[in-house]
Design an enzyme around this catalytic site. Structure first.
Site, PDB file in Angstrom:
ATOM      1  N   LYS A 189       0.666  -1.149   0.120  1.00 47.14           N
ATOM      2  CA  LYS A 189       0.020  -0.012  -0.077  1.00 47.14           C
ATOM      3  C   LYS A 189       0.754   1.268   0.092  1.00 47.14           C
ATOM      4  O   LYS A 189       0.852   2.323  -0.600  1.00 47.14           O
ATOM      5  CB  LYS A 189      -1.039   0.039   1.141  1.00 47.14           C
ATOM      6  CG  LYS A 189      -2.066   1.070   1.205  1.00 47.14           C
ATOM      7  CD  LYS A 189      -2.973   0.842   2.338  1.00 47.14           C
ATOM      8  CE  LYS A 189      -2.873   0.435   3.604  1.00 47.14           C
ATOM      9  NZ  LYS A 189      -1.399   0.406   4.228  1.00 47.14           N
ATOM     10  N   THR A 199       3.815   1.520  -1.046  1.00 47.52           N
ATOM     11  CA  THR A 199       4.676   1.545  -2.142  1.00 47.52           C
ATOM     12  C   THR A 199       3.818   2.151  -3.464  1.00 47.52           C
ATOM     13  O   THR A 199       4.146   2.926  -4.285  1.00 47.52           O
ATOM     14  CB  THR A 199       4.969   0.190  -2.962  1.00 47.52           C
ATOM     15  OG1 THR A 199       5.828  -0.355  -1.654  1.00 47.52           O
ATOM     16  CG2 THR A 199       5.788   0.163  -4.060  1.00 47.52           C
ATOM     17  N   ARG A 249       3.121   8.113   7.017  1.00 47.45           N
ATOM     18  CA  ARG A 249       3.404   8.033   8.468  1.00 47.45           C
ATOM     19  C   ARG A 249       4.784   7.293   8.543  1.00 47.45           C
ATOM     20  O   ARG A 249       5.506   7.097   7.494  1.00 47.45           O
ATOM     21  CB  ARG A 249       2.683   6.768   9.089  1.00 47.45           C
ATOM     22  CG  ARG A 249       1.150   7.164   9.280  1.00 47.45           C
ATOM     23  CD  ARG A 249       0.289   5.628   9.809  1.00 47.45           C
ATOM     24  NE  ARG A 249       0.477   4.592   8.609  1.00 47.45           N
ATOM     25  CZ  ARG A 249       0.126   3.470   9.037  1.00 47.45           C
ATOM     26  NH1 ARG A 249      -0.146   3.159  10.343  1.00 47.45           N
ATOM     27  NH2 ARG A 249       0.123   2.621   8.318  1.00 47.45           N
ATOM     28  N   LYS A 282       7.371  -7.047   9.625  1.00 43.67           N
ATOM     29  CA  LYS A 282       6.564  -6.277   8.692  1.00 43.67           C
ATOM     30  C   LYS A 282       7.122  -5.452   7.808  1.00 43.67           C
ATOM     31  O   LYS A 282       6.813  -5.262   6.559  1.00 43.67           O
ATOM     32  CB  LYS A 282       5.503  -5.418   9.522  1.00 43.67           C
ATOM     33  CG  LYS A 282       4.571  -4.496   8.571  1.00 43.67           C
ATOM     34  CD  LYS A 282       3.662  -3.589   9.384  1.00 43.67           C
ATOM     35  CE  LYS A 282       2.647  -2.767   8.483  1.00 43.67           C
ATOM     36  NZ  LYS A 282       3.499  -1.846   7.724  1.00 43.67           N
ATOM     37  N   ALA A 321      -2.728   1.079  12.897  1.00 36.98           N
ATOM     38  CA  ALA A 321      -4.036   0.772  12.638  1.00 36.98           C
ATOM     39  C   ALA A 321      -4.855  -0.091  13.028  1.00 36.98           C
ATOM     40  O   ALA A 321      -6.157  -0.048  13.349  1.00 36.98           O
ATOM     41  CB  ALA A 321      -4.225   1.072  11.114  1.00 36.98           C
ATOM     42  N   PHE A 335      -3.262  -0.759   7.046  1.00 35.57           N
ATOM     43  CA  PHE A 335      -3.805  -1.864   6.834  1.00 35.57           C
ATOM     44  C   PHE A 335      -5.268  -1.659   5.832  1.00 35.57           C
ATOM     45  O   PHE A 335      -5.067  -0.857   5.186  1.00 35.57           O
ATOM     46  CB  PHE A 335      -4.295  -2.598   8.142  1.00 35.57           C
ATOM     47  CG  PHE A 335      -3.102  -3.023   9.307  1.00 35.57           C
ATOM     48  CD1 PHE A 335      -2.229  -3.567   8.569  1.00 35.57           C
ATOM     49  CD2 PHE A 335      -3.271  -2.429  10.305  1.00 35.57           C
ATOM     50  CE1 PHE A 335      -1.307  -4.079   9.451  1.00 35.57           C
ATOM     51  CE2 PHE A 335      -2.240  -2.884  11.111  1.00 35.57           C
ATOM     52  CZ  PHE A 335      -1.136  -3.715  10.652  1.00 35.57           C
ATOM     53  N   PHE A 379       3.115  -8.063  -8.998  1.00 30.73           N
ATOM     54  CA  PHE A 379       4.435  -8.634  -8.417  1.00 30.73           C
ATOM     55  C   PHE A 379       4.854  -9.536  -9.504  1.00 30.73           C
ATOM     56  O   PHE A 379       4.264 -10.044 -10.426  1.00 30.73           O
ATOM     57  CB  PHE A 379       3.931  -9.405  -7.196  1.00 30.73           C
ATOM     58  CG  PHE A 379       3.923  -8.552  -6.007  1.00 30.73           C
ATOM     59  CD1 PHE A 379       4.857  -8.759  -4.957  1.00 30.73           C
ATOM     60  CD2 PHE A 379       2.666  -8.021  -5.635  1.00 30.73           C
ATOM     61  CE1 PHE A 379       4.642  -7.980  -3.689  1.00 30.73           C
ATOM     62  CE2 PHE A 379       2.474  -7.362  -4.499  1.00 30.73           C
ATOM     63  CZ  PHE A 379       3.454  -7.304  -3.563  1.00 30.73           C
ATOM     64  N   TRP A 437       6.473  -0.666  -8.334  1.00 34.73           N
ATOM     65  CA  TRP A 437       7.642  -1.235  -7.533  1.00 34.73           C
ATOM     66  C   TRP A 437       8.781  -1.371  -8.263  1.00 34.73           C
ATOM     67  O   TRP A 437       9.872  -0.992  -8.372  1.00 34.73           O
ATOM     68  CB  TRP A 437       7.456  -2.457  -6.930  1.00 34.73           C
ATOM     69  CG  TRP A 437       8.428  -3.035  -6.003  1.00 34.73           C
ATOM     70  CD1 TRP A 437       8.590  -2.804  -4.695  1.00 34.73           C
ATOM     71  CD2 TRP A 437       9.878  -3.720  -6.564  1.00 34.73           C
ATOM     72  NE1 TRP A 437       9.886  -3.410  -4.170  1.00 34.73           N
ATOM     73  CE2 TRP A 437      10.677  -3.833  -5.113  1.00 34.73           C
ATOM     74  CE3 TRP A 437      10.210  -4.238  -7.644  1.00 34.73           C
ATOM     75  CZ2 TRP A 437      11.916  -4.767  -5.325  1.00 34.73           C
ATOM     76  CZ3 TRP A 437      11.415  -4.796  -7.602  1.00 34.73           C
ATOM     77  CH2 TRP A 437      12.117  -5.066  -6.673  1.00 34.73           C
TER      78      TRP A 437
END
Length: 556
Positions: free
Chosen positions: A71, A73, A94, A105, A273, A301, A381, A409
Site C-alpha cells: 500500500k 509503495t 506515516r 512487517k 491502525a 492496513f 508482483f 515497484w
C-alpha cells in the site's frame, strides 16, 4: 534483482533546499536536518490559509496478509505518477516504527522504485519524533509514580492506573511487569506494563493536534487512571501537560523529505491502525494540501481499519475532505484469501483467486458506504501471471469498477500512470456523497454495532460484562459523544485472524474499552488484541548490519 535498500542507496537525491524551493517555501517555513531532511514550521499551515486546498486522495487496501499488499509503495508510486502527468502532488505518509522494522512487517517507506528517502534514516531514528513521544509518555509514567510515592494527594488507586510505559520495539516480556519493588525508597509496588510507542495515546494526540496550543490542551485531558472512588484523574490534575509539551514541541513539526524521483513527501506520526487510528498527522496532510494541487496519503492496513478511522476519526477532527480512494489489491493476497497457503502463492490458481475476490468486494462496498469515488489498483508482483491480472481486471470491469494494473515497484511513477489518469478522471467526473458510518450523537454501543455490521459485515456484536459496565460509566462521564477507535486484527474482517476472505454470520466480541480522551476517541478492544507485539521466530533484525564505512546493509 536489487533489494529496496540497494535501490535506495543508488538514488540521486536533491538537496532538501531544492525541494523546499519547488514548494515555494520561505526560509522561515522550514529548517534543515542534514542535507536531505527538514522540519516544517508548525505555523506553515496557518500562514498558508489563503491558498486553496489540494485534492486529497486516500490509499487503502484489502485485508493484508503475510504476502504483502504494498500500500505504501502504491501511495509513493501514485504520487510520482501524478507529477509525471503534470499534477503538482505532495505525498503524506506515516513514520515507521522500529518494532515492525526489527520484527517482520518491514518499514513504511514504500519499496523498489517507489520509495521515500533517505530510506535508512526514515526506517530507523529519522528526526527523533518517536523518541520524543516515548520520552513524553514515560515522563508521565514517572510523574504518576512519583506522585503516589510522595503521599498520593490525588487519592490515585494504583490498581486503576490506565497509563502504561512504552518503548518503540516489539518486546513481549514487558507486557506485564511490577514496578516499585525494592523497599520504601524505590516507590510503591504496583502492576504495570509496556505498550509499543506507536500505541501510546500521545502518538494519537500528536497526529490529531492542529497547533501547539491544541497539543497542550489534548495532553491535559489524558486520563491516566482513577481514584479509589472511581473518579478520573487527568494529566492536568498532575500539572504534567507543560512538561510533556516541552518534550514534544519539535516533534509536532512535520518532516519534509523526497521520493526516489524527487517528489516532495511529508512524513509525520505513526499510530498503528489495528490498535490506534493508523493515519499520519492532520498537520502533515493539511500542510501538504496547501503545498500541492493533489495529496496522496494512506491509512494503515485494510479499509475496515485504516480507511474507516481516517474517514470517521481523522476527517472529523481535521475537517478533511477526501476526493477519492484507491483500493490496493494483489494477486497473491487475493489467492491467500481464497484459501491458498502462504508458501504456495506463486502457483497459479484461478479457483482461489475467484474465491478471494469476495474480500475485495467487501472493501469496495465499504468505500461505497462512505459515498466516495474509488479506483482499484492491482499492485503487480513479478510472480503474477497475465491470466491472473486479466481475471481481476475483467471481474472489476464486469461490475463497472474502475481498475488499473499498477507496476510502481519495478517502474516507479511510470508504472502508475494508468492509475493516475483514471483517478483524475474519476475525481473530475464522479459525484461525491460522503457520509460518516455513525453520528457522534449515537450511543457508544450503537457506534460499535454500526462499524461491525456496515464495515466488517458482522451479524452483531457481543459485549463482555466489563465492556457493558465501561460503556455505562463512560457515557455517565460525558464521553459518549466521542468517536470510537476499533482495535481489531488486520488479517480478517472479523475479530478472528484465521477467518480470511469474507466470513459470514460472525459476531464481533467486544472485550473492553479504554478512554483516550486527550486524543478524542474511545478505544474498543475486540478479540485478543495485543498493544505490545512480540518478535517473530526469525526477526528481520538478524539480517541487518553496517559496514566499516557506515553503510547499512540487510535492512530490506
Amino acid at each position: 534483482m536489487n533489494t529496496d535498500i540497494q535501490i535506495a542507496q543508488q538514488a540521486k537525491l536533491k538537496p532538501i533546499s531544492e525541494i523546499a524551493e519547488e514548494l515555494n517555501l520561505t526560509e522561515t517555513d522550514w529548517e534543515p536536518i542534514g542535507h536531505t531532511k527538514a522540519k516544517l514550521s508548525e505555523k506553515l499551515f496557518d500562514n498558508s490559509s489563503d491558498r486553496l486546498d489540494g485534492k486529497i486522495i486516500l490509499v487503502t487496501s484489502i485485508n493484508p496478509t503475510p504476502a504483502g499488499e504494498g500500500k505504501s509503495t502504491v501511495t509513493v508510486g501514485l504520487g510520482q505518477a501524478l507529477n509525471k502527468i503534470g499534477k503538482k502532488t505532495v505525498i503524506a505518509l506515516r513514520e515507521p516504527s522500529l518494532g515492525p522494522v526489527m520484527g517482520m512487517k518491514g518499514g513504511a517507506a514504500g519499496g523498489g522504485y517507489s520509495q521515500v528517502l533517505p530510506m535508512e534514516d526514515i526506517n530507523l531514528h529519522f528526526t527523533g519524533d518517536l523518541h520524543a513521544i516515548t520520552s513524553a509518555n514515560n515522563a508521565l509514567s514517572a510523574i504518576i509514580d512519583n506522585h503516589i510515592h510522595r503521599g498520593n494527594e490525588l487519592n490515585i488507586d494504583p490498581r486503576r492506573i490506565e497509563w502504561k510505559r512504552v518503548m518503540d520495539m516489539n518486546d513481549r516480556a514487558l507486557r506485564q511487569i511490577v514496578v516499585g519493588l525494592g523497599g520504601p525508597t524505590r516507590g510503591v509496588p504496583r502492576e504495570d506494563g509496556f505498550n509499543i510507542s506507536v500505541a501510546s495515546e500521545i502518538m494519537a494526540i500528536l497526529c490529531l493536534s492542529t497547533s501547539l496550543a491544541d497539543l497542550k490542551e489534548r495532553l491535559s485531558r489524558i486520563v491516566i487512571g482513577f481514584t479509589y472512588d472511581e473518579k478520573p484523574i487527568t494529566a492536568h490534575d498532575l500539572n504534567a501537560e507543560g512538561a510533556l509539551t516541552v518534550l514534544l514541541k519539535d516533534a509536532l513539526k512535520p518532516n519534509l523529505v523526497q521520493t526516489i524521483e524527487n517528489t516532495p513527501a511529508i512524513i509525520h506520526g505513526g499510530p498503528f491502525a489495528n490498535i490506534a487510528h493508523g493515519c499520519n498527522s492532520i498537520m502533515a496532510t493539511k500542510t501538504a494540501s496547501k503545498l500541492g494541487d493533489y495529496v496522496v496519503t494512506e491509512a494503515g492496513f485494510g479499509a475496515d481499519l485504516g480507511a474507516e478511522k481516517f474517514l470517521d476519526i481523522k476527517s472529523r477532527a481535521g475537517n478533511i475532505n477526501t476526493e477519492a480512494v484507491v483500493i490496493v489489491a494483489t494477486v497473491r493476497a487475493l489467492k491467500m484469501h481464497g484459501g491458498v497457503p502462504v508458501d504456495q502463492l506463486t502457483a497459479e490458481s484461478a479457483d482461489a483467486l475467484k474465491a478471494g475476490m469476495e474480500n475485495l468486494k467487501k472493501h469496495i462496498e465499504t468505500i461505497e458506504e462512505f459515498g466516495l469515488p474509488y479506483v482499484v489498483a492491482i499492485n503487480k508482483f513479478p510472480t503474477d501471471t497475465e491470466a491472473e491480472t486479466d481475471f481481476i481486471q475483467s471481474w472489476c470491469e464486469s461490475r463497472n469498477v474502475d481498475v488499473a494494473l499498477t507496476d510502481v515497484w519495478a517502474h516507479g511513477g511510470e508504472g502508475g500512470i494508468e492509475l493516475a489518469e483514471k483517478l483524475i478522471n474519476k475525481i473530475d467526473s464522479a459525484k461525491r456523497n460522503f457520509q460518516y458510518v455513525y453520528a457522534l450523537e449515537d450511543s457508544l454501543e450503537t457506534k460499535i454495532r454500526k462499524i461491525a455490521q456496515k464495515i466488517y459485515g458482522a451479524r452483531d456484536i457481543e459485549l463482555s460484562a466489563q465492556a457493558k459496565k465501561q460503556i455505562a460509566f463512560y457515557e455517565k462521564e460525558g464521553w459518549g459523544n466521542l468517536p470510537v477507535c476499533m482495535a481489531k486484527t488486520q488479517y480478517s474482517l472479523s475479530d478472528d485472524p484465521s477467518l480470511l476472505g469474507r466470513p459470514k454470520g460472525f459476531t464481533i466480541t467486544i472485550r473492553e474499552l479504554r478512554p483516550s480522551i486527550g486524543a478524542g476517541f474511545i478505544i474498543v478492544l475486540t478479540g485478543e488484541m495485543m498493544t505490545m507485539p512480540g518478535l517473530p521466530e526469525n526477526p528481520a533484525a538478524l539480517n541487518m548490519d553496517v559496514t566499516n564505512d557506515g553503510k547499512v546493509i540487510g535492512l530490506f
